[in-house]
Design a protein around this motif. Sequence first.
Motif, PDB file in Angstrom:
ATOM      1  N   LEU A  28     -10.843  -5.883  -1.749  1.00 36.21           N
ATOM      2  CA  LEU A  28     -10.294  -7.037  -2.096  1.00 36.21           C
ATOM      3  C   LEU A  28      -9.171  -7.634  -1.335  1.00 36.21           C
ATOM      4  O   LEU A  28      -9.132  -8.906  -1.183  1.00 36.21           O
ATOM      5  N   THR A  29      -8.099  -6.885  -1.063  1.00 29.18           N
ATOM      6  CA  THR A  29      -6.927  -7.402  -0.495  1.00 29.18           C
ATOM      7  C   THR A  29      -7.285  -7.673   1.084  1.00 29.18           C
ATOM      8  O   THR A  29      -6.422  -8.186   1.662  1.00 29.18           O
ATOM      9  N   SER A  30      -8.449  -7.434   1.595  1.00 27.42           N
ATOM     10  CA  SER A  30      -8.741  -7.688   2.974  1.00 27.42           C
ATOM     11  C   SER A  30      -9.266  -9.533   3.008  1.00 27.42           C
ATOM     12  O   SER A  30      -9.328  -9.814   4.024  1.00 27.42           O
ATOM     13  N   ASP A  31      -9.428  -9.775   1.723  1.00 29.50           N
ATOM     14  CA  ASP A  31      -9.813 -11.235   1.566  1.00 29.50           C
ATOM     15  C   ASP A  31      -8.466 -11.883   1.130  1.00 29.50           C
ATOM     16  O   ASP A  31      -7.820 -11.824   0.176  1.00 29.50           O
ATOM     17  N   ILE A  32      -8.196 -13.077   2.062  1.00 24.75           N
ATOM     18  CA  ILE A  32      -6.907 -13.721   1.752  1.00 24.75           C
ATOM     19  C   ILE A  32      -6.972 -14.530   0.510  1.00 24.75           C
ATOM     20  O   ILE A  32      -5.916 -14.914   0.146  1.00 24.75           O
ATOM     21  N   ASP A  33      -8.308 -14.833   0.084  1.00 26.97           N
ATOM     22  CA  ASP A  33      -8.278 -15.359  -1.119  1.00 26.97           C
ATOM     23  C   ASP A  33      -8.441 -14.708  -2.194  1.00 26.97           C
ATOM     24  O   ASP A  33      -8.720 -15.308  -3.359  1.00 26.97           O
ATOM     25  N   CYS A  34      -8.269 -13.339  -2.259  1.00 23.30           N
ATOM     26  CA  CYS A  34      -8.230 -12.606  -3.271  1.00 23.30           C
ATOM     27  C   CYS A  34      -7.322 -12.778  -4.347  1.00 23.30           C
ATOM     28  O   CYS A  34      -6.119 -13.114  -4.064  1.00 23.30           O
ATOM     29  N   VAL A  75       3.237  -6.903 -11.351  1.00 18.47           N
ATOM     30  CA  VAL A  75       2.944  -7.846 -10.293  1.00 18.47           C
ATOM     31  C   VAL A  75       3.780  -8.857 -10.452  1.00 18.47           C
ATOM     32  O   VAL A  75       4.504  -9.329  -9.504  1.00 18.47           O
ATOM     33  N   VAL A  76       4.176  -9.289 -11.563  1.00 18.20           N
ATOM     34  CA  VAL A  76       5.305 -10.577 -11.675  1.00 18.20           C
ATOM     35  C   VAL A  76       6.866  -9.852 -11.177  1.00 18.20           C
ATOM     36  O   VAL A  76       7.340 -10.961 -10.591  1.00 18.20           O
ATOM     37  N   PHE A  77       6.981  -8.653 -11.423  1.00 22.40           N
ATOM     38  CA  PHE A  77       8.430  -8.430 -11.041  1.00 22.40           C
ATOM     39  C   PHE A  77       8.598  -7.921  -9.786  1.00 22.40           C
ATOM     40  O   PHE A  77       9.562  -8.016  -9.074  1.00 22.40           O
ATOM     41  N   ILE A  78       7.475  -7.264  -9.000  1.00 24.54           N
ATOM     42  CA  ILE A  78       7.758  -6.798  -7.548  1.00 24.54           C
ATOM     43  C   ILE A  78       6.644  -7.201  -6.855  1.00 24.54           C
ATOM     44  O   ILE A  78       6.916  -6.844  -5.668  1.00 24.54           O
ATOM     45  N   GLY A  79       5.721  -7.829  -7.263  1.00 31.72           N
ATOM     46  CA  GLY A  79       4.711  -8.496  -6.262  1.00 31.72           C
ATOM     47  C   GLY A  79       3.403  -7.588  -6.181  1.00 31.72           C
ATOM     48  O   GLY A  79       3.396  -6.461  -6.233  1.00 31.72           O
ATOM     49  N   VAL A  80       2.256  -8.424  -5.910  1.00 33.83           N
ATOM     50  CA  VAL A  80       1.164  -7.802  -5.963  1.00 33.83           C
ATOM     51  C   VAL A  80       0.861  -6.949  -4.524  1.00 33.83           C
ATOM     52  O   VAL A  80       0.190  -5.868  -4.605  1.00 33.83           O
ATOM     53  N   ASN A  81       1.704  -7.204  -3.375  1.00 33.49           N
ATOM     54  CA  ASN A  81       1.697  -6.630  -2.286  1.00 33.49           C
ATOM     55  C   ASN A  81       2.220  -5.148  -2.300  1.00 33.49           C
ATOM     56  O   ASN A  81       1.732  -4.133  -1.979  1.00 33.49           O
ATOM     57  N   THR A  82       3.442  -4.918  -3.255  1.00 27.56           N
ATOM     58  CA  THR A  82       3.934  -3.735  -3.517  1.00 27.56           C
ATOM     59  C   THR A  82       3.143  -3.174  -4.248  1.00 27.56           C
ATOM     60  O   THR A  82       3.058  -1.518  -4.341  1.00 27.56           O
ATOM     61  N   ILE A  83       2.676  -3.814  -5.398  1.00 28.50           N
ATOM     62  CA  ILE A  83       1.727  -2.929  -6.299  1.00 28.50           C
ATOM     63  C   ILE A  83       0.494  -2.384  -5.408  1.00 28.50           C
ATOM     64  O   ILE A  83      -0.020  -1.142  -5.619  1.00 28.50           O
ATOM     65  N   LYS A  84      -0.142  -2.910  -4.527  1.00 28.60           N
ATOM     66  CA  LYS A  84      -1.127  -2.446  -3.686  1.00 28.60           C
ATOM     67  C   LYS A  84      -0.796  -1.225  -2.999  1.00 28.60           C
ATOM     68  O   LYS A  84      -1.376  -0.236  -2.849  1.00 28.60           O
ATOM     69  N   VAL A 129       4.422 -10.084  10.856  1.00 26.97           N
ATOM     70  CA  VAL A 129       3.358  -9.798  10.070  1.00 26.97           C
ATOM     71  C   VAL A 129       3.316 -10.466   8.872  1.00 26.97           C
ATOM     72  O   VAL A 129       4.384 -10.100   8.091  1.00 26.97           O
ATOM     73  N   SER A 130       2.256 -11.025   8.331  1.00 28.70           N
ATOM     74  CA  SER A 130       2.455 -11.698   6.989  1.00 28.70           C
ATOM     75  C   SER A 130       2.510 -10.434   5.871  1.00 28.70           C
ATOM     76  O   SER A 130       1.990  -9.295   6.092  1.00 28.70           O
ATOM     77  N   PRO A 131       3.122 -10.704   4.690  1.00 30.39           N
ATOM     78  CA  PRO A 131       3.219  -9.922   3.602  1.00 30.39           C
ATOM     79  C   PRO A 131       1.900  -9.181   3.284  1.00 30.39           C
ATOM     80  O   PRO A 131       1.785  -8.230   2.910  1.00 30.39           O
ATOM     81  N   LEU A 132       0.609 -10.060   3.311  1.00 35.00           N
ATOM     82  CA  LEU A 132      -0.599  -9.506   2.965  1.00 35.00           C
ATOM     83  C   LEU A 132      -0.981  -8.291   3.947  1.00 35.00           C
ATOM     84  O   LEU A 132      -1.529  -7.420   3.480  1.00 35.00           O
ATOM     85  N   GLU A 133      -0.700  -8.513   5.261  1.00 34.91           N
ATOM     86  CA  GLU A 133      -1.100  -7.558   6.185  1.00 34.91           C
ATOM     87  C   GLU A 133      -0.184  -6.560   6.466  1.00 34.91           C
ATOM     88  O   GLU A 133      -0.758  -5.400   6.769  1.00 34.91           O
ATOM     89  N   VAL A 134       1.204  -6.794   6.246  1.00 37.40           N
ATOM     90  CA  VAL A 134       1.730  -5.638   6.541  1.00 37.40           C
ATOM     91  C   VAL A 134       1.956  -4.370   5.797  1.00 37.40           C
ATOM     92  O   VAL A 134       2.273  -3.195   5.763  1.00 37.40           O
ATOM     93  N   SER A 135       1.214  -4.624   4.296  1.00 42.65           N
ATOM     94  CA  SER A 135       0.972  -3.437   3.644  1.00 42.65           C
ATOM     95  C   SER A 135       0.015  -2.466   4.273  1.00 42.65           C
ATOM     96  O   SER A 135       0.036  -1.298   3.942  1.00 42.65           O
ATOM     97  N   GLY A 136      -0.905  -3.254   4.969  1.00 38.70           N
ATOM     98  CA  GLY A 136      -1.799  -2.336   5.840  1.00 38.70           C
ATOM     99  C   GLY A 136      -1.126  -1.340   6.690  1.00 38.70           C
ATOM    100  O   GLY A 136      -1.557  -0.150   7.164  1.00 38.70           O
ATOM    101  N   TYR A 137       0.032  -1.824   7.366  1.00 39.07           N
ATOM    102  CA  TYR A 137       0.713  -1.108   8.333  1.00 39.07           C
ATOM    103  C   TYR A 137       1.296   0.081   7.669  1.00 39.07           C
ATOM    104  O   TYR A 137       1.489   1.286   8.204  1.00 39.07           O
ATOM    105  N   PHE A 138       1.989  -0.166   6.370  1.00 37.78           N
ATOM    106  CA  PHE A 138       2.409   0.875   5.444  1.00 37.78           C
ATOM    107  C   PHE A 138       1.047   2.270   5.370  1.00 37.78           C
ATOM    108  O   PHE A 138       1.516   3.461   5.732  1.00 37.78           O
ATOM    109  N   VAL A 139      -0.069   1.804   4.968  1.00 37.69           N
ATOM    110  CA  VAL A 139      -1.116   2.469   4.766  1.00 37.69           C
ATOM    111  C   VAL A 139      -1.365   3.374   6.039  1.00 37.69           C
ATOM    112  O   VAL A 139      -1.793   4.365   6.061  1.00 37.69           O
ATOM    113  N   ALA A 140      -1.576   2.627   7.237  1.00 38.95           N
ATOM    114  CA  ALA A 140      -2.022   3.335   8.279  1.00 38.95           C
ATOM    115  C   ALA A 140      -1.084   4.223   8.733  1.00 38.95           C
ATOM    116  O   ALA A 140      -1.332   5.470   9.133  1.00 38.95           O
TER     117      ALA A 140
END
Length: 283
Positions: A28-34, A75-84, A129-140
């Motif tokens: 889901l999060t690989s899709d920017i329109d998610c 999600v409201v309080f800390i954001g969807v990228n942090t939740i992911k 790196v965009s907030p959406l993509e940077v969580s992938g750097y954390f996972v890597a």
Amino acid sequence: MADLQNKLEKVVNEMPAFPNSVTRIMQLTSDIDCSPKDIVDVIDHDPVMTMNILKLVNSAYFGLSRKIISIKQGVVFIGVNTIKQLALTVATIGRLPKETSAGLNMNDFLLHSLGTATISRLLGQRLEVSPLEVSGYFVAGLLHDFGKVVFAQFMPTEFEKAMQRAEMDGISLYEAEKLEIGADHAQIGGMLGEKWQLPPNLVICIQDHHSAEAESSAAQMCDCVIAANLIIKQKGFGNAGNPVVENLPNRTSERFGMDRDELSDALGDIDDDLDKARLFLRL
């Protein structure tokens, strides 16, 4: 060579699968329109993951003024990228054995992985790196050494010899693994990533985190993980069995325009970020 490949495939197949919910979150999060709602729905259907995420969100570190009782609220309080990021971290920790007979301390290993993930994300932010993509750097960063877990759990005698050889000879663990096993943890980690159906760039990054020679679609992410891995080793935050702290490879140094020590200094005080990483040890 064929015998070795067959043995590696056998031990990779013995590793527990990644939860379907996590695979779906990554898709889901690989899709920017998610839609954030789609991610919330997936997590809500995994009660164990939901419980652990809420435990972390309500910890003192986030310092929220109210108790969060649902992923939607989170999600409201800390954001969807942090939740992911929390979801993927919780799932990864769930794949770790409590202990192994190879002499690899799993708490120290987890700290090293979390520290690498934290700095990899910070370096990604430094590269804008965009907030959406940077969580992938954390996972890597979190998954970069998971091949060691495969070795420690299913080839403990060979892996322990590799760790001992690295220590005695003063060489990098991945070099000692090649001598004792015939393959290194980056190679088997990539195989595990493919089994877990991780996004291709994550698999490439896991495979290449000790090599910065070939350019790839994941080169920038990989350079962040390479640098983060060396910086966190230098700081002594955790221990993943490698006694050597190398200099940055040329490509990585050129990307950041500085050497390892300069880059570490440029990050400034990251104690708060590393304290946040320690929270996951309490799960």
